[in-house]
Motif scaffolding. Structure first.
Motif, PDB file in Angstrom:
ATOM      1  N   GLY A 165       5.859   3.527  11.775  1.00 49.45           N
ATOM      2  CA  GLY A 165       5.006   4.686  11.523  1.00 49.45           C
ATOM      3  C   GLY A 165       3.864   4.708  12.525  1.00 49.45           C
ATOM      4  N   ASN A 166       2.665   4.959  12.013  1.00 53.31           N
ATOM      5  CA  ASN A 166       1.469   5.030  12.841  1.00 53.31           C
ATOM      6  C   ASN A 166       1.182   3.675  13.507  1.00 53.31           C
ATOM      7  OD1 ASN A 166      -1.116   5.692  13.782  1.00 53.31           O
ATOM      8  ND2 ASN A 166      -2.041   5.013  11.845  1.00 53.31           N
TER       9      ASN A 166
ATOM     10  N   ASN B  82      -6.161  -8.761   6.028  1.00 53.92           N
ATOM     11  CA  ASN B  82      -4.709  -8.991   6.153  1.00 53.92           C
ATOM     12  C   ASN B  82      -4.418 -10.431   6.557  1.00 53.92           C
ATOM     13  OD1 ASN B  82      -5.337  -6.123   6.603  1.00 53.92           O
ATOM     14  ND2 ASN B  82      -3.127  -5.907   6.827  1.00 53.92           N
TER      15      ASN B  82
ATOM     16  N   VAL C  81       0.824  -1.205   0.000  1.00 50.52           N
ATOM     17  CA  VAL C  81       0.000   0.000   0.000  1.00 50.52           C
ATOM     18  C   VAL C  81       0.867   1.269   0.000  1.00 50.52           C
ATOM     19  CG1 VAL C  81      -1.728   1.300   1.331  1.00 50.52           C
ATOM     20  CG2 VAL C  81      -1.916  -1.199   1.120  1.00 50.52           C
TER      21      VAL C  81
ATOM     22  N   SER D 170      -9.378  -7.173  -1.863  1.00 48.34           N
ATOM     23  CA  SER D 170      -8.725  -6.816  -0.602  1.00 48.34           C
ATOM     24  C   SER D 170      -9.615  -5.983   0.317  1.00 48.34           C
ATOM     25  CB  SER D 170      -7.469  -5.996  -0.927  1.00 48.34           C
ATOM     26  OG  SER D 170      -7.019  -5.306   0.208  1.00 48.34           O
TER      27      SER D 170
END
Ligand code: GDR
Length: 328
Positions: free
Chosen positions: A213-214, A180, A84, A127
């Motif tokens: 990251g987040n 996922n 992504v 997805s």
């Protein structure tokens, strides 16, 4: 002997699916792009039963040739630009491969005559990223899409074109809306593997910190080995349809990190984790949780591996790999 043709054979799902279909007695063909593809060597060593076939999702004639040469009963389109974060930088390439690649594969099936009387059954890897900024929770097959990345937008196109070709040309074409799914074969760029590998390396004294990251996101994480069974089951039904494949549970980024560190006996994980803006995405998907009721009821599909077992499996695998590098 049934024949299966898989795009994305060098990826995590391609490997699991090839193994699964081989176990079911299939002849397995895997499409490989490029000249001297470095991942082909690894595939050849680990899965000698896979017959590699040249082809590229950007090149329709190559897909037609691949289908003519292999005459498959089932086509699994797992090939895509699947990261992504990368899709924000390479949006056009993502649209071309992840989106238009689906259209080319469907056209190739029609061109070799495989659409008539459902001669070739087609599986598309849709997805949960299509749900993006979710309109309802949990997400089902009827939840409207709101993608949050060029990748998600391309997957929406792929999903919609499968529905359209099924309705227009009576093709046996299914989409699995997979949430996922992870495992020891996951690429290092994805957050689960990045975390489990770093935890193993920190434990062995090979790395000092884990930069992420987040962490304020939630995902419905399952095991890839369980999910490929659902792909196959979809193509064994009397009629083609779309299915959500998920666990029905969600966990935060922080849960993942905490659990992975706990696996090696580290409880003060905050000491090792740093956040960096460079790993934040321009738009984030905050919460995903799928409702797999339809897959349970119609396919008889159940996941076997739960989240703690998945994290344990991945950390143990990375400990083994990293220890072997040290000669331990
Ligand atoms: P995702 O998987 O985008 O959900 O798509 P990924 O593991 O890349 O990201 C999950 C979440 O983790 C956050 N994050 C980080 N992600 C990565 N990769 N690296 C980091 O350092 C990091 N820090 C925080 C992300 O922002 C995100 O919220 C996966 C892919 O396999 C898709 O191809 C597939 O369609 C979907 O799952 C279902």
């Amino acid at each position: 002997m049934p024949r299966a043709f898989i795009t994305g054979i060098t990826g995590q799902d391609g490997q699991h699916l090839a193994e699964f279909l081989h176990g079911k007695g299939y002849e397995v063909f895997g499409m490989v792009k490029g000249q001297n593809n470095p991942r082909l060597t690894q595939i050849r060593e680990e899965f000698p039963f896979i017959e590699p076939v040249p082809g590229d999702l950007a090149d329709l004639p190559s897909l037609v040739k691949a289908l003519e040469a292999t005459q498959p009963d089932e086509v699994y389109n797992l090939g895509a630009i699947s990261f992504v974060a990368l899709s924000f930088n390479q949006a056009e390439l993502t649209a071309n491969i992840t989106g238009l690649g689906v259209l080319r594969m469907l056209e190739a099936i029609r061109m070799v005559g495989g659409a008539q009387n459902n001669k070739i059954r087609f599986y598309q890897a849709s997805s949960s990223e299509m749900f993006g900024k979710v309109r309802e929770t949990p997400q089902t097959e009827r939840t409207p899409f709101h993608p949050r990345s060029p990748y998600g937008c391309a997957k929406v196109f792929g999903h919609d074109i499968v529905v359209n070709y099924r309705e227009s040309y009576d093709m046996f074409a299914c989409s699995g809306i997979l949430f996922n799914h992870e495992g020891p074969r996951r690429g290092m760029e994805f957050v689960t593997r990045k975390v489990t590998n770093a935890v193993a390396r920190i434990k062995l004294g090979l790395q000092e910190e884990l930069v992420l990251g987040n962490l304020d996101f939630k995902r419905d994480w399952g095991y890839a080995g369980d999910y490929v069974k659902a792909m196959w089951l979809m193509l064994q039904q009397d009629a083609p349809d779309d299915y959500v494949v998920a666990t029905g549970e969600t966990h935060s980024g922080q849960d993942l990190v905490e659990l992975a560190f706990a696996q090696v006996g580290i409880t003060d994980w905050q000491q090792y984790v740093r956040q960096d803006k460079k790993f934040f995405r321009p738009a984030e998907v905050d919460l995903l949780i799928g409702d797999p009721t339809k897959a349970h009821d119609k396919l008889g599909w159940e996941r076997e591996v739960d989240f703690p077992s998945l994290v344990k499996m991945m950390v143990e695998n990375d400990l083994k790999i990293e220890s072997a590098k040290l000669g331990r």
